[in-house]
Design a protein around this motif. Structure first.
Motif, PDB file in Angstrom:
ATOM      1  N   GLY A  43       0.270  -1.536   0.390  1.00  0.00           N
ATOM      2  CA  GLY A  43      -0.005  -0.009   0.014  1.00  0.00           C
ATOM      3  C   GLY A  43       0.888   1.158  -0.325  1.00  0.00           C
ATOM      4  N   GLY A  44       0.004   2.025   0.387  1.00  0.00           N
ATOM      5  CA  GLY A  44       1.133   3.662   0.657  1.00  0.00           C
ATOM      6  C   GLY A  44       2.106   3.500   1.852  1.00  0.00           C
ATOM      7  N   ASP A  45       3.258   4.500   1.114  1.00  0.00           N
ATOM      8  CA  ASP A  45       4.316   4.486   1.673  1.00  0.00           C
ATOM      9  C   ASP A  45       4.043   5.803   2.674  1.00  0.00           C
ATOM     10  N   VAL A  46       3.931   4.799   4.379  1.00  0.00           N
ATOM     11  CA  VAL A  46       3.263   5.592   5.078  1.00  0.00           C
ATOM     12  C   VAL A  46       4.793   7.087   6.045  1.00  0.00           C
ATOM     13  N   ARG A  47       5.405   6.287   5.052  1.00  0.00           N
ATOM     14  CA  ARG A  47       7.100   7.398   5.951  1.00  0.00           C
ATOM     15  C   ARG A  47       6.547   8.787   5.161  1.00  0.00           C
ATOM     16  N   SER A  48       7.102   8.870   3.676  1.00  0.00           N
ATOM     17  CA  SER A  48       5.803   9.647   2.885  1.00  0.00           C
ATOM     18  C   SER A  48       5.062  10.594   3.390  1.00  0.00           C
ATOM     19  N   PHE A  49       4.070   9.731   3.818  1.00  0.00           N
ATOM     20  CA  PHE A  49       3.183  10.769   4.298  1.00  0.00           C
ATOM     21  C   PHE A  49       3.265  11.312   5.768  1.00  0.00           C
ATOM     22  N   ALA A  50       4.253  11.235   6.238  1.00  0.00           N
ATOM     23  CA  ALA A  50       4.295  11.854   7.816  1.00  0.00           C
ATOM     24  C   ALA A  50       5.427  12.449   7.357  1.00  0.00           C
ATOM     25  N   ALA A  51       6.028  12.207   6.306  1.00  0.00           N
ATOM     26  CA  ALA A  51       7.133  13.357   5.898  1.00  0.00           C
ATOM     27  C   ALA A  51       6.387  14.972   5.369  1.00  0.00           C
ATOM     28  N   ALA A  52       4.949  14.417   4.766  1.00  0.00           N
ATOM     29  CA  ALA A  52       4.620  15.901   4.602  1.00  0.00           C
ATOM     30  C   ALA A  52       3.759  16.563   4.922  1.00  0.00           C
ATOM     31  N   THR A  53       4.502  16.926   6.386  1.00  0.00           N
ATOM     32  CA  THR A  53       3.991  17.423   7.582  1.00  0.00           C
ATOM     33  C   THR A  53       3.235  19.513   7.374  1.00  0.00           C
ATOM     34  N   ASP A  54       4.067  20.281   5.887  1.00  0.00           N
ATOM     35  CA  ASP A  54       2.680  21.243   5.961  1.00  0.00           C
ATOM     36  C   ASP A  54       1.452  20.888   5.421  1.00  0.00           C
ATOM     37  N   ASP A  55       1.080  20.154   4.071  1.00  0.00           N
ATOM     38  CA  ASP A  55      -0.053  19.481   3.817  1.00  0.00           C
ATOM     39  C   ASP A  55      -0.471  18.477   3.420  1.00  0.00           C
ATOM     40  N   PRO A  56      -0.415  17.445   4.940  1.00  0.00           N
ATOM     41  CA  PRO A  56      -0.542  15.725   4.538  1.00  0.00           C
ATOM     42  C   PRO A  56      -2.170  15.461   3.246  1.00  0.00           C
TER      43      PRO A  56
END
Length: 265
Positions: A66-79
């Protein structure tokens, strides 16, 4: 870039009549990223015109987590914006599979989670290794589904069981997925690749345009009345009979020989 980052996300190969596409980020479980979505879309776009089937496989012990959760966590400005863009990119891939001009076969192993379920659900025939585990996994993140996952699960399980699976963050074994019709064939892990390849070549030797018409009928059957389905069947079988494939099939039958659909252009 590291060596892993610089490596292609997807590998492609012409295997006779089959266009083989392999997800190749095993170190991430073939997690869905913008780069993987773009690479998979490009691989489907680049399908050689002469190929008669697509085979989708994945390197490593997990098909797609599924989705790369680490990249979700890194998108702090506008997830929300980041995840929304990724979902739209992935949905473009799903639509390409759904409308592929030739049949699509997949072979899955290990984890099939999140948007990976939608990827499997968009394929026409799925060969599943016995140790495969299918888990939506959205509830653990506080997300709702994407990638066609809710569609694939509801179509296979029915709404009550699909909701039970997704709301409780449950999982399906390969045997359960096979029993419910989410996947077409169940094989031992060591037989997965050989079986998937053999199935893809078997389909590629058949009347692929008639198969695509059959796919359309099957997918629309659940949302149509019988009257509507009968009208569509009449139209599509007429198209098939007029198609060079249909002409070759009938001619081969009367001549008592195997049909050669590859030459029916």
């Amino acid at each position: 870039m590291t060596e892993a980052q610089d490596r292609p996300h997807v590998l492609t190969e012409v295997d006779g009549d089959v266009w083989r596409i392999v997800l190749d980020r095993p170190e991430t479980g073939n997690a869905v990223t913008p780069e993987l979505a773009a690479a998979l879309a490009a691989a489907l776009t680049d399908r050689p015109e002469q190929s008669r089937a697509v085979l989708l496989l994945a390197n490593g012990p997990r098909f797609c987590v599924g989705g790369d959760v680490r990249s979700f966590a890194a998108a702090t400005d506008d997830p929300g914006a980041f995840v929304g863009r990724l979902a739209r990119d992935w949905h473009a891939v799903i639509r390409m599979l759904l409308h592929c001009p030739v049949p699509v076969v997949a072979g899955t192993q290990g984890a099939v989670a999140g948007a990976g379920i939608g990827l499997v659900g968009a394929c026409d025939l799925v060969v599943c290794a016995r140790t495969t585990k299918i888990r939506p996994a959205y509830a653990a993140l506080g997300f709702s589904p994407d990638g066609g996952t809710s569609w694939a699960l509801t179509r296979a399980l029915g709404a009550p069981r699909a909701l039970d699976l997704m709301l409780t963050d449950g999982s399906l074994t390969a045997a359960e997925a096979h029993l419910t019709g989410l996947v077409a064939r169940l094989v031992e892990d060591e037989d997965l690749q050989a079986t998937a390849v053999a199935v893809a070549h078997e389909i590629a030797a058949g009347p692929v345009r008639a198969m695509v018409r059959t796919r359309a009928l099957v997918r629309r059957a659940a949302i149509r009345t019988l009257e509507e389905q009968l009208d569509d069947e009449a139209q599509l079988i007429a198209e098939s009979a007029a198609d060079p494939e249909g002409r070759e099939g009938v001619r081969a039958f009367t001549e008592r020989r195997p049909p050669d659909f590859r030459t029916a252009r």
